[in-house]
Design a protein around this motif. Structure first.
Motif, mmCIF file in Angstrom:
data_model
loop_
_atom_site.group_PDB
_atom_site.id
_atom_site.type_symbol
_atom_site.label_atom_id
_atom_site.label_comp_id
_atom_site.label_asym_id
_atom_site.label_seq_id
_atom_site.Cartn_x
_atom_site.Cartn_y
_atom_site.Cartn_z
ATOM 1 N N PHE A 81 22.617 16.706 -3.160
ATOM 2 C CA PHE A 81 23.498 15.550 -2.982
ATOM 3 C C PHE A 81 23.982 15.039 -4.323
ATOM 4 C CE2 PHE A 81 19.919 13.219 -4.489
ATOM 5 C CZ PHE A 81 20.374 11.979 -4.881
ATOM 6 N N GLN A 82 25.047 14.246 -4.268
ATOM 7 C CA GLN A 82 25.466 13.397 -5.388
ATOM 8 C C GLN A 82 26.132 12.163 -4.803
ATOM 9 O OE1 GLN A 82 28.802 14.046 -8.526
ATOM 10 N NE2 GLN A 82 26.915 14.773 -9.498
ATOM 11 N N VAL A 83 25.835 11.002 -5.388
ATOM 12 C CA VAL A 83 26.377 9.738 -4.909
ATOM 13 C C VAL A 83 26.743 8.876 -6.100
ATOM 14 C CG1 VAL A 83 24.100 8.623 -4.775
ATOM 15 C CG2 VAL A 83 25.975 7.800 -3.314
ATOM 16 N N SER A 84 27.776 8.042 -5.912
ATOM 17 C CA SER A 84 28.210 7.132 -6.969
ATOM 18 C C SER A 84 28.612 5.794 -6.355
ATOM 19 C CB SER A 84 29.403 7.729 -7.738
ATOM 20 O OG SER A 84 29.775 6.900 -8.821
ATOM 21 N N PRO A 85 27.998 4.671 -6.782
ATOM 22 C CA PRO A 85 28.366 3.348 -6.260
ATOM 23 C C PRO A 85 29.543 2.759 -7.040
ATOM 24 C CG PRO A 85 26.380 3.185 -7.587
ATOM 25 C CD PRO A 85 26.782 4.622 -7.612
ATOM 26 N N ARG A 86 30.546 2.277 -6.311
ATOM 27 C CA ARG A 86 31.757 1.726 -6.939
ATOM 28 C C ARG A 86 32.105 0.352 -6.354
ATOM 29 N NH1 ARG A 86 34.552 6.497 -8.646
ATOM 30 N NH2 ARG A 86 32.905 8.013 -9.104
ATOM 31 N N ILE A 87 32.689 -0.494 -7.189
ATOM 32 C CA ILE A 87 33.316 -1.720 -6.694
ATOM 33 C C ILE A 87 34.594 -1.294 -5.987
ATOM 34 C CG2 ILE A 87 34.412 -3.894 -7.362
ATOM 35 C CD1 ILE A 87 32.482 -3.921 -9.785
ATOM 36 N N LEU A 88 34.708 -1.625 -4.736
ATOM 37 C CA LEU A 88 35.789 -1.085 -3.920
ATOM 38 C C LEU A 88 37.163 -1.522 -4.413
ATOM 39 C CD1 LEU A 88 36.583 0.594 -1.464
ATOM 40 C CD2 LEU A 88 36.306 -1.461 -0.056
ATOM 41 N N SER A 89 37.270 -2.730 -4.919
ATOM 42 C CA SER A 89 38.579 -3.274 -5.271
ATOM 43 C C SER A 89 39.219 -2.582 -6.468
ATOM 44 C CB SER A 89 38.468 -4.775 -5.546
ATOM 45 O OG SER A 89 37.601 -5.019 -6.648
ATOM 46 N N ASN A 90 38.399 -1.989 -7.356
ATOM 47 C CA ASN A 90 38.983 -1.381 -8.564
ATOM 48 C C ASN A 90 38.374 -0.030 -8.930
ATOM 49 O OD1 ASN A 90 36.470 -2.112 -9.601
ATOM 50 N ND2 ASN A 90 37.266 -3.900 -10.696
ATOM 51 N N ASN A 91 37.494 0.491 -8.093
ATOM 52 C CA ASN A 91 36.892 1.817 -8.287
ATOM 53 C C ASN A 91 36.106 1.929 -9.585
ATOM 54 O OD1 ASN A 91 36.394 4.477 -7.250
ATOM 55 N ND2 ASN A 91 37.850 5.301 -8.721
ATOM 56 N N THR B 294 23.746 -0.996 -11.481
ATOM 57 C CA THR B 294 23.024 -0.029 -12.303
ATOM 58 C C THR B 294 22.007 0.710 -11.445
ATOM 59 O OG1 THR B 294 23.244 -1.455 -14.247
ATOM 60 C CG2 THR B 294 21.583 0.276 -14.345
ATOM 61 N N SER B 295 21.967 2.030 -11.590
ATOM 62 C CA SER B 295 21.047 2.867 -10.824
ATOM 63 C C SER B 295 19.992 3.461 -11.739
ATOM 64 C CB SER B 295 21.803 3.987 -10.116
ATOM 65 O OG SER B 295 22.779 3.468 -9.228
ATOM 66 N N THR B 296 18.764 3.585 -11.222
ATOM 67 C CA THR B 296 17.666 4.208 -11.952
ATOM 68 C C THR B 296 16.879 5.095 -11.005
ATOM 69 O OG1 THR B 296 16.252 2.278 -11.545
ATOM 70 C CG2 THR B 296 17.414 2.361 -13.655
ATOM 71 N N GLY B 297 16.389 6.202 -11.512
ATOM 72 C CA GLY B 297 15.600 7.111 -10.697
ATOM 73 C C GLY B 297 14.185 6.610 -10.505
ATOM 74 N N ILE B 298 13.579 6.922 -9.356
ATOM 75 C CA ILE B 298 12.202 6.503 -9.088
ATOM 76 C C ILE B 298 11.327 7.675 -8.653
ATOM 77 C CG2 ILE B 298 12.734 4.101 -8.560
ATOM 78 C CD1 ILE B 298 12.661 4.779 -5.613
ATOM 79 N N THR B 299 11.902 8.856 -8.447
ATOM 80 C CA THR B 299 11.112 10.038 -8.113
ATOM 81 C C THR B 299 11.613 11.214 -8.942
ATOM 82 O OG1 THR B 299 12.485 11.018 -6.358
ATOM 83 C CG2 THR B 299 11.044 9.185 -5.728
ATOM 84 N N TYR C 4 29.976 6.474 -2.612
ATOM 85 C CA TYR C 4 30.625 7.732 -2.258
ATOM 86 C C TYR C 4 29.573 8.841 -2.336
ATOM 87 C CZ TYR C 4 35.098 5.334 -2.708
ATOM 88 O OH TYR C 4 36.152 4.460 -2.549
ATOM 89 N N LEU C 5 29.335 9.504 -1.217
ATOM 90 C CA LEU C 5 28.228 10.458 -1.102
ATOM 91 C C LEU C 5 28.734 11.827 -0.667
ATOM 92 C CD1 LEU C 5 25.189 11.242 -0.854
ATOM 93 C CD2 LEU C 5 25.258 10.233 1.457
ATOM 94 N N ALA C 6 28.285 12.852 -1.365
ATOM 95 C CA ALA C 6 28.535 14.237 -0.959
ATOM 96 C C ALA C 6 27.193 14.950 -0.868
ATOM 97 C CB ALA C 6 29.438 14.956 -1.959
ATOM 98 N N THR C 7 26.957 15.661 0.236
ATOM 99 C CA THR C 7 25.731 16.437 0.399
ATOM 100 C C THR C 7 26.078 17.905 0.579
ATOM 101 O OG1 THR C 7 25.662 16.102 2.805
ATOM 102 C CG2 THR C 7 24.484 14.505 1.424
#
Length: 211
Positions: A66-76, A81-86, A129-132
């Motif tokens: 997978f890959q995912v990216s969080p975006r503010i919808l109004s301006n992309n 902030t994301s951090t890994g936990i595993t 936005y997620l792609a698997t």
């Protein structure tokens, strides 16, 4: 190893098919992305500045990615902030975005988790936005199925006041589901969070200082 950045199908981006020869399909009903608060309760809205666990699952296969990216919808632009936990996922950062993805090409993990801290102020809708990649395990890039999906979360309903300058910011909002009134102050290099937890019998007042 994990995928290169910008393969989520977000605006202006490609998907995993840049390397895999499978088809891109609608991931609604196949991809699942949920937010969980500190109590591990599933939520459908975010509170500015709060940290959530993001859990991702997709359909069964011999290998998955997978890959995912969080975006503010109004301006992309990047949201929070994301951090890994595993050890199953990693965070990649570019000058403008963050991407979270699997770390091994041979993974058969059934789910992935990471921490996401929401934007410090109400930015409106945030979209993940997620792609698997649901792979056939033939040890090549052929015959794989790529599923893309979008998962949108709004800020909590309630009053919001924001003032922004080089030296200070201020916001206040009320959370209906937690009966909570939160004030955020940003003064110079100090962050002061004043949180009022209201209930029928008591008021708890908390201060947190960060330099």
């Amino acid at each position: 190893s994990g995928p290169p950045t910008a393969k989520t199908g977000a605006p202006g981006e490609s998907t995993c098919t840049q390397c895999h020869s499978g088809s891109v399909m609608n991931g609604d009903g196949v991809n699942n992305l949920i937010l969980m608060d500190a109590s591990q309760q599933v939520v459908t809205e975010y509170i500015p500045g709060e940290t959530y666990t993001v859990s991702i699952t997709t359909q069964a296969a011999s290998k998955r990615g997978f890959q995912v990216s969080p975006r503010i919808l109004s301006n992309n632009t990047r949201a929070g902030t994301s951090t890994g936990i595993t050890s199953l996922s990693a965070v990649q950062s570019t000058s403008t975005q963050q991407y979270i993805n699997h770390v091994s090409s041979s993974t058969n993990a059934s789910s992935w988790e990471f921490n996401w801290t929401a934007p410090s102020t109400n930015q409106g809708d945030v979209r993940f936005y997620l792609a698997t990649n649901v792979a056939n395990g033939n040890n090549s890039s052929s015959g794989d199925n790529i599923f893309t999906s979008q998962h949108t979360f709004s800020a909590v309903a309630g009053a919001s006041i924001q003032e922004n300058s080089d030296s200070q910011q201020f916001s206040v909002y009320y959370t209906d589901d937690q009966n909570r009134l939160v004030f955020n102050f940003y003064l110079q290099n100090f962050y002061i969070l004043v949180s009022f937890l209201l209930n029928l019998y008591s008021v708890n007042l908390s201060f947190f200082f960060f330099s």
